[in-house]
Design a protein around this motif. Structure first.
Motif, PDB file in Angstrom:
ATOM      1  N   PHE A  10      -7.019  -1.955   6.758  1.00 51.44           N
ATOM      2  CA  PHE A  10      -6.972  -1.003   7.970  1.00 51.44           C
ATOM      3  C   PHE A  10      -8.243  -0.924   8.694  1.00 51.44           C
ATOM      4  N   LYS A  11      -9.315  -0.161   7.486  1.00 54.05           N
ATOM      5  CA  LYS A  11     -10.255   0.810   7.740  1.00 54.05           C
ATOM      6  C   LYS A  11     -11.068  -0.219   8.644  1.00 54.05           C
ATOM      7  N   LYS A  12     -11.136  -1.422   8.174  1.00 60.19           N
ATOM      8  CA  LYS A  12     -11.596  -2.610   8.210  1.00 60.19           C
ATOM      9  C   LYS A  12     -11.860  -2.726  10.596  1.00 60.19           C
ATOM     10  N   PHE A  13     -10.532  -2.813  10.656  1.00 58.33           N
ATOM     11  CA  PHE A  13     -10.669  -2.855  12.128  1.00 58.33           C
ATOM     12  C   PHE A  13     -10.428  -1.576  12.814  1.00 58.33           C
ATOM     13  N   GLY A  14      -9.702  -0.584  11.814  1.00 63.64           N
ATOM     14  CA  GLY A  14     -11.016   1.003  13.161  1.00 63.64           C
ATOM     15  C   GLY A  14     -10.144   2.256  11.668  1.00 63.64           C
ATOM     16  N   PRO A  15     -10.588   3.092  12.056  1.00 58.70           N
ATOM     17  CA  PRO A  15     -10.751   4.344  11.771  1.00 58.70           C
ATOM     18  C   PRO A  15      -8.974   4.816  11.703  1.00 58.70           C
ATOM     19  N   GLU A  16      -9.507   5.206  12.784  1.00 51.71           N
ATOM     20  CA  GLU A  16      -7.831   5.771  13.371  1.00 51.71           C
ATOM     21  C   GLU A  16      -6.228   5.226  12.912  1.00 51.71           C
ATOM     22  N   LEU A  17      -6.270   3.973  12.666  1.00 53.80           N
ATOM     23  CA  LEU A  17      -4.983   2.875  11.875  1.00 53.80           C
ATOM     24  C   LEU A  17      -4.978   3.561  10.337  1.00 53.80           C
ATOM     25  N   GLU A  18      -6.397   3.461  10.423  1.00 54.35           N
ATOM     26  CA  GLU A  18      -6.696   4.182   8.186  1.00 54.35           C
ATOM     27  C   GLU A  18      -6.072   5.586   8.289  1.00 54.35           C
ATOM     28  N   LYS A  19      -6.762   6.061   9.256  1.00 53.68           N
ATOM     29  CA  LYS A  19      -6.814   7.743   8.876  1.00 53.68           C
ATOM     30  C   LYS A  19      -5.079   8.372   9.611  1.00 53.68           C
ATOM     31  N   PHE A  20      -4.174   7.042  10.289  1.00 51.88           N
ATOM     32  CA  PHE A  20      -2.840   7.632  10.026  1.00 51.88           C
ATOM     33  C   PHE A  20      -2.117   7.288   8.967  1.00 51.88           C
ATOM     34  N   SER A  21      -2.256   5.917   8.821  1.00 52.85           N
ATOM     35  CA  SER A  21      -1.487   5.365   7.849  1.00 52.85           C
ATOM     36  C   SER A  21      -2.086   6.054   6.147  1.00 52.85           C
ATOM     37  N   ARG A  22      -3.664   6.287   5.878  1.00 49.60           N
ATOM     38  CA  ARG A  22      -3.058   7.391   5.026  1.00 49.60           C
ATOM     39  C   ARG A  22      -2.361   8.476   4.572  1.00 49.60           C
ATOM     40  N   THR A  23      -2.120   9.215   6.198  1.00 49.63           N
ATOM     41  CA  THR A  23      -1.192  10.418   6.433  1.00 49.63           C
ATOM     42  C   THR A  23       0.022   9.959   5.857  1.00 49.63           C
ATOM     43  N   ALA A  24       0.124   9.318   6.760  1.00 54.69           N
ATOM     44  CA  ALA A  24       1.633   8.100   6.030  1.00 54.69           C
ATOM     45  C   ALA A  24       2.308   7.877   4.189  1.00 54.69           C
ATOM     46  N   PHE A  25       1.282   7.552   4.471  1.00 60.74           N
ATOM     47  CA  PHE A  25       1.409   7.825   2.584  1.00 60.74           C
ATOM     48  C   PHE A  25       1.025   8.879   1.614  1.00 60.74           C
ATOM     49  N   GLU A  26       0.076   9.296   1.631  1.00 63.28           N
ATOM     50  CA  GLU A  26       0.184  10.825   1.043  1.00 63.28           C
ATOM     51  C   GLU A  26       1.579  12.201   1.502  1.00 63.28           C
ATOM     52  N   LYS A  27       1.464  11.895   2.829  1.00 65.55           N
ATOM     53  CA  LYS A  27       2.254  13.120   3.104  1.00 65.55           C
ATOM     54  C   LYS A  27       3.822  12.575   3.032  1.00 65.55           C
ATOM     55  N   GLY A  28       4.659  11.538   2.239  1.00 67.65           N
ATOM     56  CA  GLY A  28       5.891  10.936   1.861  1.00 67.65           C
ATOM     57  C   GLY A  28       6.288  10.368   2.824  1.00 67.65           C
ATOM     58  N   TRP A  29       6.382   9.835   3.974  1.00 62.54           N
ATOM     59  CA  TRP A  29       6.822   9.318   5.201  1.00 62.54           C
ATOM     60  C   TRP A  29       7.810   7.273   4.692  1.00 62.54           C
ATOM     61  N   ILE A  30       7.614   7.640   3.936  1.00 63.87           N
ATOM     62  CA  ILE A  30       7.922   6.457   3.745  1.00 63.87           C
ATOM     63  C   ILE A  30       9.128   5.751   2.375  1.00 63.87           C
ATOM     64  N   GLU A  31       9.778   5.912   2.723  1.00 58.22           N
ATOM     65  CA  GLU A  31      11.086   5.394   1.324  1.00 58.22           C
ATOM     66  C   GLU A  31      11.243   4.103   0.901  1.00 58.22           C
ATOM     67  N   ALA A  32      10.676   3.839  -0.381  1.00 59.79           N
ATOM     68  CA  ALA A  32      10.055   2.756  -0.690  1.00 59.79           C
ATOM     69  C   ALA A  32      10.766   2.224  -2.300  1.00 59.79           C
ATOM     70  N   GLU A  33      11.249   3.114  -2.556  1.00 60.88           N
ATOM     71  CA  GLU A  33      12.028   3.549  -4.176  1.00 60.88           C
ATOM     72  C   GLU A  33      12.823   1.955  -3.999  1.00 60.88           C
ATOM     73  N   ASP A  34      13.451   1.183  -4.868  1.00 64.65           N
ATOM     74  CA  ASP A  34      14.121   0.223  -5.521  1.00 64.65           C
ATOM     75  C   ASP A  34      15.492   0.868  -6.469  1.00 64.65           C
ATOM     76  N   ARG A  35      16.371   1.098  -5.504  1.00 68.20           N
ATOM     77  CA  ARG A  35      17.333   1.361  -5.877  1.00 68.20           C
ATOM     78  C   ARG A  35      18.749   1.510  -5.728  1.00 68.20           C
ATOM     79  N   PRO A  36      19.940   1.797  -5.857  1.00 68.63           N
ATOM     80  CA  PRO A  36      21.448   1.111  -5.780  1.00 68.63           C
ATOM     81  C   PRO A  36      21.283   1.811  -4.131  1.00 68.63           C
ATOM     82  N   ASN A  37      22.454   1.305  -3.635  1.00 68.10           N
ATOM     83  CA  ASN A  37      23.134   2.383  -2.734  1.00 68.10           C
ATOM     84  C   ASN A  37      22.199   2.470  -1.543  1.00 68.10           C
ATOM     85  N   LYS A  38      21.420   1.442  -0.995  1.00 70.62           N
ATOM     86  CA  LYS A  38      20.095   1.627   0.232  1.00 70.62           C
ATOM     87  C   LYS A  38      21.147   0.192   1.082  1.00 70.62           C
TER      88      LYS A  38
END
Length: 599
Positions: A326-354
């Motif tokens: 993402f950083k190679k494409f543009g700084p804004e996309l990379e910066k935004f996505s890093r924020t999403a990862f760091e602040k816990g905006w993503i539910e990725a865990e593989d577990r039952p009942n999802k």
């Protein structure tokens, strides 16, 4: 020091306590007096009589914005609760309450929109030139045009009210039925219990027996409840068709085309170009069958890996890979996505009942997004993660835009997500350490073309034919199976040995009541984004700003005008779509060439 990215999203920062959150309860309770006030405002609203009424119309728009923000914040949060735990009964009750609040808002807004249709044309044109309303011209004209196609205010309010326990209730029943399904499958010598979402993930398992067992067990589950699903699907379609009939709409595609701000001619051109160019992808399916030791592919082999060295990524590795490219494409996309990862905006865990699948939802009051998926380590999972981050970035790009001008259509929504996915997929192929790894990654790219050009085409063919038959009466499960198999044989160009007759029961998209024909916008977004991506490669690092300008226009233009303004292309012609398809054909041909030379 590398930050460790959480695999479970942070919802407590929004409303602590989940479905029993006191803050959520207060928020939803506060919606009631807000709705009371909005309904009073709607009732008092009068047809504009002169250009002097521009200020009062602008004030109404601000009230609409505030109401939208409040209701969307809670509905998005509740959607997250429902997705992360299908057994959360309290969340299910909250969803019904949220739907009822949204219905009240919709009814009051419809009254305002219908009043706008009664405005004299000369007065209307003068209003649109006023500086208080000029930025809302596209949306206000769209509201006015749509309202002219509706029934009377009283009739539309009745439809909205009845839809809560009828139309939308059937969709909620589907979610409940699927949430209760549990599948026992033997993996690595052990019998394990899987949710539908987890079992679906096994379609790409390296072991053919696991894939086959997963498919057969799921098919048995859909078969066991096929009458329930058939009743649900027929009821949703029946309600929809009856409303269309009352409004005088003959074509079931009228609403989805309107929602996607595109012409029938554009849709026909897209599918026409795809139908004429399926042969290279049939060749790919046949080559894949040979690599798997079969004469032709069965349905459960379509997603199968063809190499033993398929690379896997931990969640942390997948995230870092995405951020690097993402950083190679543009700084804004990379910066935004890093924020999403760091602040816990993503539910990725593989577990039952999802719940199965993935999505991105926006929380407009806090200007945040939440991404939902089940991550199991494949390159396909990494691509899905990038896809959903693309959706979130689209919302981020729209931050400077007024809330009224942020409601972009699904077809262009898929453009941003697919664009982000392509950055990652291309990078993965280029960085492959060996031919075997390159084959696996290249196949992942071609798989997306197969999904958009074949699988989704078959869904579109099924749904259009189902609606035609539903006009004449209820379509039984056995006939739905036939329609699905016929559509899959045509959609896949005859490239499959066996099909998935109960796919109509298994696919959530057929049961989404708020968005009819939840299929063709994906293919549109995929091919449209190819053109945007090609422009990005051509222009290099400085393209990000132009890309964000395109995203900001997605909610205030038709699809045709958006393409002409930012790409200089006429998307009502097959030639536009064939350019994108040609790029995908190259991937399929390279896969066939590489796998042939590797033998």
């Amino acid at each position: 020091m590398t930050v460790k990215y959480p695999e479970v999203w942070d919802l407590d920062v929004l409303f602590p306590g989940g479905s029993v959150s006191p803050e959520l309860r207060v928020h939803m309770d506060n919606a009631v007096p807000k709705l009371d006030e909005f309904e009073k405002l709607s009732a008092k609203f009068e047809v504009p009589a002169s250009a002097d009424d521009a200020k009062s119309v602008a004030e109404v728009l601000e009230a609409v914005k505030d109401m939208m923000l409040h209701l969307r914040q809670s509905s998005a949060f509740i959607g997250c609760l429902m997705a992360q735990n299908t057994e959360d009964k309290k969340a299910s009750l909250l969803q019904s309450e949220s739907s009822n609040q949204s219905a009240r808002f919709s009814s009051a807004l419809q009254k305002i929109q219908q009043d706008l249709t009664k405005t004299d044309d000369a007065v209307w044109n003068a209003l649109m030139e006023d500086k208080a309303l000029k930025e809302f011209t596209f949306v206000l004209n769209e509201w006015r045009d749509k309202a002219r196609l509706l029934l009377s205010e009283k009739e539309e309010n009745l439809i909205t009210a009845l839809s809560m326990d009828g139309y939308h209730g059937w969709s909620e029943l589907y979610d409940m039925l699927v949430g209760e399904i549990k599948i026992k499958i033997t993996v690595d010598g052990q019998e394990k219990t899987f949710s539908v979402g987890q079992a679906n993930n096994l379609s790409s398992h390296a072991d053919a027996e696991v894939r086959k067992e997963s498919y057969e067990k799921l098919e048995a589950a859909w078969t066991e409840k096929e009458d329930f699903f058939a009743k649900t699907l027929n009821s949703i379609a029946g309600f929809r068709l009856e409303v269309y009939k009352k409004r005088g709409w003959e074509n079931p595609l009228q609403e989805p085309l309107q929602m996607n701000r595109m012409k029938q001619k554009t849709l026909d051109a897209m599918w026409g170009a795809i139908s004429k160019n399926k042969h290279p992808f049939v060749d790919y399916l046949n080559r894949k069958a040979q690599l798997l030791g079969k004469d032709r592919l069965d349905w459960y082999d379509v997603d199968a890996p063809v190499t033993e060295s398929t690379q896997t990524f931990s969640y942390q590795e997948g995230a870092e890979f995405i951020l690097e490219h993402f950083k190679k494409f543009g700084p804004e996309l990379e910066k935004f996505s890093r924020t999403a990862f760091e602040k816990g905006w993503i539910e990725a865990e593989d577990r039952p009942n999802k719940r199965p699948g993935g999505f991105c939802t926006g929380l407009p009051m806090t200007e945040e997004s939440r991404i939902f998926m089940t991550y199991s380590g494949s390159m396909s999972n990494v691509a899905t993660l990038a896809h959903e981050l693309g959706h979130a970035f689209h919302s981020h790009a729209l931050r400077p835009v007024h809330q009224i001008n942020r409601s972009y259509a699904m077809n262009v929504a898929e453009t941003a997500s697919t664009f982000a996915e392509m950055i990652v997929a291309d990078a993965a192929v280029k960085n492959a350490a060996s031919d075997q790894e390159k084959i696996a990654l290249l196949e992942d790219k071609v798989q997306r073309s197969v999904a958009f050009f074949m699988n989704i085409h078959s869904r579109f063919l099924f749904e259009t034919r189902f609606y035609e038959e539903r006009k004449k009466g209820v379509v039984p499960a056995s006939r739905l199976n036939d329609l699905m198999e016929e559509a899959q044989m045509e959609g896949f160009g005859g490239g499959l040995k066996s099909t998935h007759p109960h796919f109509w029961a298994s696919k959530l998209h057929f049961y989404i009541t708020y968005v009819p024909f939840y299929n063709f916008p994906y293919t549109f977004g995929y091919l449209f984004s190819l053109s945007v991506y090609a422009k990005a490669l051509e222009e290099g690092a400085g393209f990000e700003e132009k890309y964000m300008a395109l995203l900001r226009d997605t909610a205030v233009m038709t699809a045709e005008n958006l393409a002409m303004k930012h790409l200089g292309e006429d998307i009502t012609q097959e030639a536009f779509w064939e350019k994108g398809i040609a790029l995908c054909v190259k991937d399929a041909e390279e896969f066939i060439s590489l796998t042939s030379s590797a033998e």
